[in-house]
Design an enzyme around this catalytic site. Structure first.
Site, PDB file in Angstrom:
ATOM      1  N   ASP A 155       0.878  -1.161   0.000  1.00 59.41           N
ATOM      2  CA  ASP A 155       0.000   0.000   0.000  1.00 59.41           C
ATOM      3  C   ASP A 155       0.921   1.218   0.000  1.00 59.41           C
ATOM      4  O   ASP A 155       2.105   1.124   0.348  1.00 59.41           O
ATOM      5  CB  ASP A 155      -0.957   0.010   1.202  1.00 59.41           C
TER       6      ASP A 155
HETATM    7  C1  BGC Z   1      -4.976   3.385   0.027  1.00 53.73           C
HETATM    8  C2  BGC Z   1      -5.042   2.412  -1.133  1.00 53.73           C
HETATM    9  C3  BGC Z   1      -4.796   3.130  -2.431  1.00 53.73           C
HETATM   10  C4  BGC Z   1      -3.440   3.812  -2.348  1.00 53.73           C
HETATM   11  C5  BGC Z   1      -3.066   4.591  -3.588  1.00 53.73           C
HETATM   12  C6  BGC Z   1      -3.696   4.191   0.001  1.00 53.73           C
HETATM   13  O1  BGC Z   1      -3.728   5.199   0.955  1.00 53.73           O
HETATM   14  O2  BGC Z   1      -5.044   2.679   1.243  1.00 53.73           O
HETATM   15  O3  BGC Z   1      -6.306   1.790  -1.151  1.00 53.73           O
HETATM   16  O4  BGC Z   1      -4.859   2.238  -3.491  1.00 53.73           O
HETATM   17  O5  BGC Z   1      -3.462   4.745  -1.266  1.00 53.73           O
HETATM   18  O6  BGC Z   1      -3.818   5.738  -3.692  1.00 53.73           O
END
Ligand code: BGC
Length: 746
Positions: free
Chosen positions: A227
């Site tokens: 993530d």
């Molecule tokens: C979120 C993800 C997301 C990623 C990219 C993170 O903060 O938890 O779900 O895909 O950011 O934006």
């Protein structure tokens, strides 16, 4: 194009390999031009595309905003969800995106999780089926997905640091089962690890999760991406199985990997393996040419409307007030009817191609009906009495009042948990005041997860749960209100009476950096079943404008072996006057098991469209897993021979048919014996039994033949058996002897 990836890896320098395992930008991987290695573009989703040129761009390129995951799951229609995936895949191709960052398949442990609108269900089977359908849809177009957030990310509170503490069985049966199903059925190109810790170790550095379970046990072949910002120690993450770190660039991290290999702290083979997984996907993505098609804006908008209309759950319909008929004047109350609330805040926020205004959509279908309007709602904290008074006045002049009530963003969003499950005080006061004056009152809710409705529901005639309904939701609501679409949505999560009834109440949100999943397996309906506790609306609940009869439950075999599975059939009849779709829910109840099991668990479902008077047979296949549970002692899914009840329900709270079958387990279970294993465990273990046989015979030699071993003795740890009954014949102290015996079993 066939690329020799192993050969490419042998041509890469150490620096290039390290760089390849971290993004080049927020959304792209590193290309290596001299070797013809392209980069791939990943974008958020997953109920639409959020392609932003830079990390924190406010406005992304316009894309269709489909209903969010909780709405998708409420359709209980895997084929439909697969079509969302196909449309998303087409949008990715049009926008030159290689991988969409979704679906999210975390379990709804508590309705307070601020991101529940992005997740499917409280049930791993339903969630897993939905996630697999979306993945299959997207990937059928040659575009990848990223199943997220792996794993145990079930709250936003302290999401980057909190450690989820739970026993192994809970982990496997609830929090991993939905991922397992989606991984095995959908084969996502990538899986995104979560921010949080599991049992103290960040998911990004959790070898047990990433390598032992995901890659080795489940045979996952894609790559694992972090993530955004989830990695803390790049070398530890690589060693744990995390292939790609995002976002990039991260020059210090890349250098750290290079140094670690040079110093012998990181095995080059580990880095090579990560590069190989990434390159396989990079070249797979390159097989689908991007950017040459135009977006089918209208077609996808129409699809978004269809999905939203199938997701709407009719929660109450007193006196058949819906669909609307014989009305001259219709009062429309609520800001949300003019400014629709159709998606949530955070990384999944889409810049829609167009948006249906609910009020305008009503007007289109209202014919000669006169529409009156009052703003009614503030969407802000605090009570505004003049607005309520105005709304009451307008409602009193009409035959029916529609109240569009949307949960404001300060009540649910990514990054924060919900403060409660209530509407705002103003909204509750508004509904009560309007319905007191105009009981022919229909409430239309927009929210991403369960809300409490107990304070006002008795006063209103009808309630529609319309979720975060996507950009075409306004039209979908009109379709349902006027009966163009017969509602067929069913809840994918329980609506409790009050927050304090919910399973995680006393263990949420955790303290001192840890959250204890003390309720174990018992989340959602599993908990309410076990406690025999009333709920507002059970899991699986949803009304229709018609009625359905479920009859003739039959099975392919009264006695069957686990490996053969079972086919269940049931006849469904539309016994009402209009066409409609029924959802058949199949739950399994294990009558007797060694370990405690939930009263019942969803193991199959089907949605079937029926004309008035029509009957169709629905077939649902159950495989071995439908009867199994995870045994922490055996470290495996086990089946136990015995009676199982097959339950057919209209919801978890309304089982209409049941039938008992006998299952025969074919498993040769060999529990791993340990210092705590009892005499009975040893006797049940084929090799263990051989080993202890002479010792037992020796211990019982002075007793009359055929003397049974008493149950209390079978319950003793083997070490104690040795100490009490075989002491004289032992050549070593019992604590040493038991280690020798254990060694013989391995
Ligand atoms: C979120 C993800 C997301 C990623 C990219 C993170 O903060 O938890 O779900 O895909 O950011 O934006």
């Amino acid at each position: 194009m066939s690329v020799d990836i192993k050969k490419l890896i042998s041509q890469l320098t150490l620096e290039e390999k390290a760089a390849l395992c971290t993004g080049e930008t927020a959304w792209t991987t590193v290309p290596v031009e001299r070797l013809g290695i392209p980069s791939i573009w990943v974008s958020d989703g997953p109920h639409g595309l959020r392609k932003t040129p830079i990390m924190a761009a406010e406005t992304s390129i316009p894309a269709t905003c489909f209903p969010t995951a909780s709405a998708q799951a409420a359709t209980w229609d895997v084929d439909l969800v697969q079509t969302i995936g196909q449309a998303l895949g087409d949008e990715c191709i049009a926008q030159s995106v290689d991988v969409v960052l979704g679906p999210g398949n975390n379990m709804k442990r508590t309705p307070l999780c601020g991101r529940n609108f992005e997740y499917y269900s409280e049930d791993p089977f339903l969630g897993g089926e939905m996630a697999a359908a979306l993945i299959n849809g997207v990937q059928s177009k040659g575009v990848g997905t990223s199943l997220k957030h792996f794993a145990t990310n079930n709250q936003e509170y302290q999401r980057m640091t909190i450690s989820a503490e739970m026993d192994e069985r809970t982990l496997r049966e609830i929090y991993l089962a939905g991922f397992e199903r989606a991984v095995k059925k959908g084969k996502p190109w990538t899986v995104m690890c979560s921010y949080n810790r599991l049992r103290g170790t960040h998911a990004s550095q959790n070898r047990y999760l990433l390598t032992d379970i995901l890659k080795n046990e489940w045979g996952y072949e894609g790559f694992i991406v972090s993530d955004w910002g989830a990695v803390h120690d790049r070398v530890a993450a690589l060693q744990a199985g995390l292939d790609l770190e995002m976002p990039g660039p991260q020059k210090f991290r890349v250098q750290r990997v290079v140094t670690a290999v040079q110093k012998g702290e990181l095995d080059l083979a580990v880095l090579d393996a990560a590069v190989e997984r990434i390159l396989k996907i990079v070249f797979k993505a390159a097989e689908t040419p991007k950017g040459k098609v135009t977006l089918d804006v209208d077609g996808h908008h129409a699809l978004a409307r269809k999905i939203a209309s199938e997701a709407i759950v009719l929660l109450k319909n007193e006196g058949g007030i819906l669909p609307l008929k014989n009305i001259k004047r219709l009062a429309v109350i609520g800001k949300a009817s003019k400014e629709p609330y159709f998606q949530g805040g955070g990384s999944s926020h889409i810049n829609p191609t167009k948006v249906d205004i609910p009020f305008d959509e009503l007007k289109k279908l209202a014919g000669s009906m006169e529409l009156l309007y009052a703003d009614g709602d503030t969407m802000q904290p605090g009570l505004n009495q003049p607005m309520i008074d105005e709304a009451v006045k307008v409602a009193a002049q009409a035959d029916v009042a529609l109240l569009y009530i949307a949960l404001p963003p300060f009540k649910e969003s990514e990054g924060i948990d919900r403060p409660d499950i209530d509407l705002t005080d103003h909204q509750v006061a508004l509904i009560k005041a309007v319905s007191a004056k105009q009981p022919r009152c229909v409430v239309i809710l927009n929210n991403g997860s369960a809300v409490a409705v107990g304070e006002w529901i008795n006063g209103v005639a009808a309630v529609l749960e319309a979720w975060m309904m996507g950009q075409a939701g306004g039209g979908a609501i009109a379709d349902v209100l006027f009966g163009k679409v017969n509602p067929s949505g069913h809840l994918s999560e329980t609506f409790p009476i009050k927050l304090s009834d919910t399973p995680a109440t006393i263990n949420y949100p955790g303290e001192n950096g840890k959250v204890n999943y003390g309720e174990g397996l018992f989340i959602g309906y599993r908990y309410y079943d076990a406690k025999a506790m009333g709920v507002q609306f059970p899991f699986g609940y949803g009304l229709s404008y018609t009625t359905f009869e479920f009859k003739n439950l039959r099975v392919s075999s009264e006695k069957f072996r686990d490996v053969d599975g079972l086919k269940v059939s049931v006849d469904v009849t539309n016994s009402g006057a209009v066409a409609g779709a029924a959802v058949v829910q199949l739950y399994v109840h294990d009558e007797k098991s060694e370990l405690v099991r939930p009263v019942k668990e969803l193991k199959g479902f089907a949605k079937v469209m029926l004309q008035p008077g029509e009957t169709r047979t629905v077939n649902i296949a159950l495989d071995e897993r439908a009867f199994a549970y995870y045994h922490p002692r055996h470290h495996q899914w086990v089946t136990e021979s015995g009676a199982f009840e097959i339950l057919i329900g209209k919801s978890a709270g309304e089982i209409v048919l049941r039938h008992t079958v006998q299952m025969e387990s074919t498993q040769q279970r060999t529990a791993m014996l340990d210092r705590d294993s009892t005499l009975l465990d040893w006797m049940n273990h084929p090799r263990g039994n051989e080993i202890i046989k002479p010792l037992i015979e020796q211990a019982m030699k002075n007793l009359p033949a055929d003397t049974p071993i008493p149950d209390w003795a079978k319950d003793l740890p083997m070490e104690v058996v040795l100490m009490w009954f075989a002491n004289q014949s032992l050549t070593k102290a019992p604590e040493e002897m038991i280690e020798d015996l254990l060694a013989l079993t391995r």
